[in-house]
Design an enzyme around this catalytic site. Sequence first.
Site, PDB file in Angstrom:
ATOM      1  N   ASP A 290       8.075  -4.177  11.746  1.00  0.00           N
ATOM      2  CA  ASP A 290       9.035  -4.171  12.624  1.00  0.00           C
ATOM      3  C   ASP A 290       9.805  -5.305  12.524  1.00  0.00           C
ATOM      4  OD1 ASP A 290       8.156  -1.395  12.887  1.00  0.00           O
ATOM      5  OD2 ASP A 290       7.020  -2.121  14.830  1.00  0.00           O
TER       6      ASP A 290
ATOM      7  N   ALA B 112       0.572  -1.128   0.105  1.00  0.00           N
ATOM      8  CA  ALA B 112      -0.048  -0.040  -0.019  1.00  0.00           C
ATOM      9  C   ALA B 112       0.992   1.135   0.003  1.00  0.00           C
ATOM     10  CB  ALA B 112      -1.053   0.014   1.186  1.00  0.00           C
TER      11      ALA B 112
END
Length: 474
Positions: free
Chosen positions: A263, A196
Site C-alpha cells: 500500500d 509472488a
Amino acid sequence: MKLSMPRFDRSPVLVVGDVMLDRYWHGCTTRISPEAPVPVVKVEQMEDRPGGAANVALNIAALGGAATLVGVTGADEAADSLARSLASAGVDVHFQRIASQPTIVKLRVMSRHQQLLRMDFEEPFATDAAALAAEVEGLLAGIRVLVLSDYGKGALKNHQALIQAARARGIAVLADPKGKDFGIYRGADLITPNLAEFENVVGRCADEGELVARGARLMADLELGALLVTRGEHGMTLMRPGHPPLHLPARAREVFDVTGAGDTVISTLAAALAAGEELPQAVALANLAAGIVVGKLGTATISVPELRRAVQREQGSERGVLGLEQLLLAIEDAHAQGEKIVFTNGCFDILHAGHVTYLEQARAQGDRLIVAVNDDASVTRLKGPGRPINTVDRRMAVLAGLGAVDWVISFAEDTPERLLEQIRPDVLVKGGDYGIDQVVGADIVRAHGGEVRVLGLVENSSTTGIVEKIRRQP
C-alpha cells in the site's frame, strides 16, 4: 539518480478498491491458559487503523496529497470507525454501504509487539458494479491519478470500465493487482505486483534476466505502460517498453513488520506522479517509503519529514555542502528529531588547528553544526586584495570533511544576517574577544528564542598570520 521532494499538496488522487479495517488488540502474555495449551493475552489497548484501499488513501493524505476514496463496506460500527479515521486525516470518503454484509475486519492479537493471532471477518461483497463505476466517473474531474487497490474482496468488478474512463480523460491508472488473471488490468499505465503475485501469473523466474523477459512479454500482451515488481529484501524492478530495466535495492534499515508495505509503495507512486514526478523518480521515492514503513508496527503511514530525511540520506545530504533549500529541509527534520542547531560563520581561508579546535567547541554547544562561509567576493572586501587564497568551493569542501561539521553553506554578504533570519538557529556561536551584544546577528537569533555564545580563540593561530609568514619566506 537525482531525487527531490515533490510538492505533494498538488497531488489529487482517486483510490478505488477493497476497504478494510485493521483492528489491533495490544497486551502482554505471562501465562498459559489452564483450559488449553495457548497463551493468555491480557488486553490493555484496542486500536483501529484503515487497511487495504483505505490505507492507500490514508498514506496519500499523510504525504499531503488530496486523496479521494471509493470503496464498499457494511453498514456497521467498523465502517463508521473507518469513515471517522479517514475523514479526520483529510480523505474524501465515498462508501457504498451494504447492510446485509459486514465490513471486512482483520483483527490482530498482539503481545509485546509480537503478533500471536489474526482473525478475519469477511465475505466477498456483492458489489453493484454499475453504481460504483458511475460514482467513480463522477469523481474523475480534476484527478491526475487513479489507483485500483485490488485485494480480490469484491469491490472491483469491472476493472476495464474504470481504466477506460480514466484513460479517456488523460488520467494515469495504477493498479495493485490480485489473482491469476492480470488481463483485467489491460491498458493500465502501471501495475505493481509483488514477486509472488508476478510469478503466480508468468511462472517461476530463475534469475533477473528471466524476470525481465517475462515482464516484457506481459507488458506487450496487456498493453501496459509499465510494470513494477516489488521483491522484498531484493528491492524492486521497474520495466518499461523501450527502456532498460531499473533495479533498485531495498532501503530498509530494519524490517519489523511488512504489513501494508505494498500500500505504501503504490500510494507514494501515485502521489509523486500526480505531483509531476517522472516514473523512475517516483519509483525511487516509493522504494525509500517502503524502507521506512517496514520498520514500523502494523499498518502504518509515513510522513513528509520521514521521507524527506530518507531522500537526503540517499542523496548524501545528511551532511556536507548544501544549498539554502536543502539546508532548511535538513534543519526542519533535525528539529523534528529534537536536535539543537548551532550556527557559526567566517572566511576559513586557510584551515588551521585553531579553526579545528574552535569548530569542535562550537559543535559541542548542540547536536548539529552549520558553518556559513563568506564567498570569494565578500572575503576580498573584508580581507583585501590577494584574498581569498582558496576559492569558496575548496574552503567549503575542506570544512565539510571535518567530523565536527554537519552542514556548510556559503553567503554573498559581508555578514550573515539574512541567512540567520532564514535559518533561525538555536545557538549562534562566535569566536573572539566579543561581548554578546557585539556579535553580528545576535539580536536576530535572540528574537527567535535562540542563544548567543562567545568562545575563545586558540592563541597564535590565525589565517592572516599564516599568510604573512608565507609571504616573508625568501
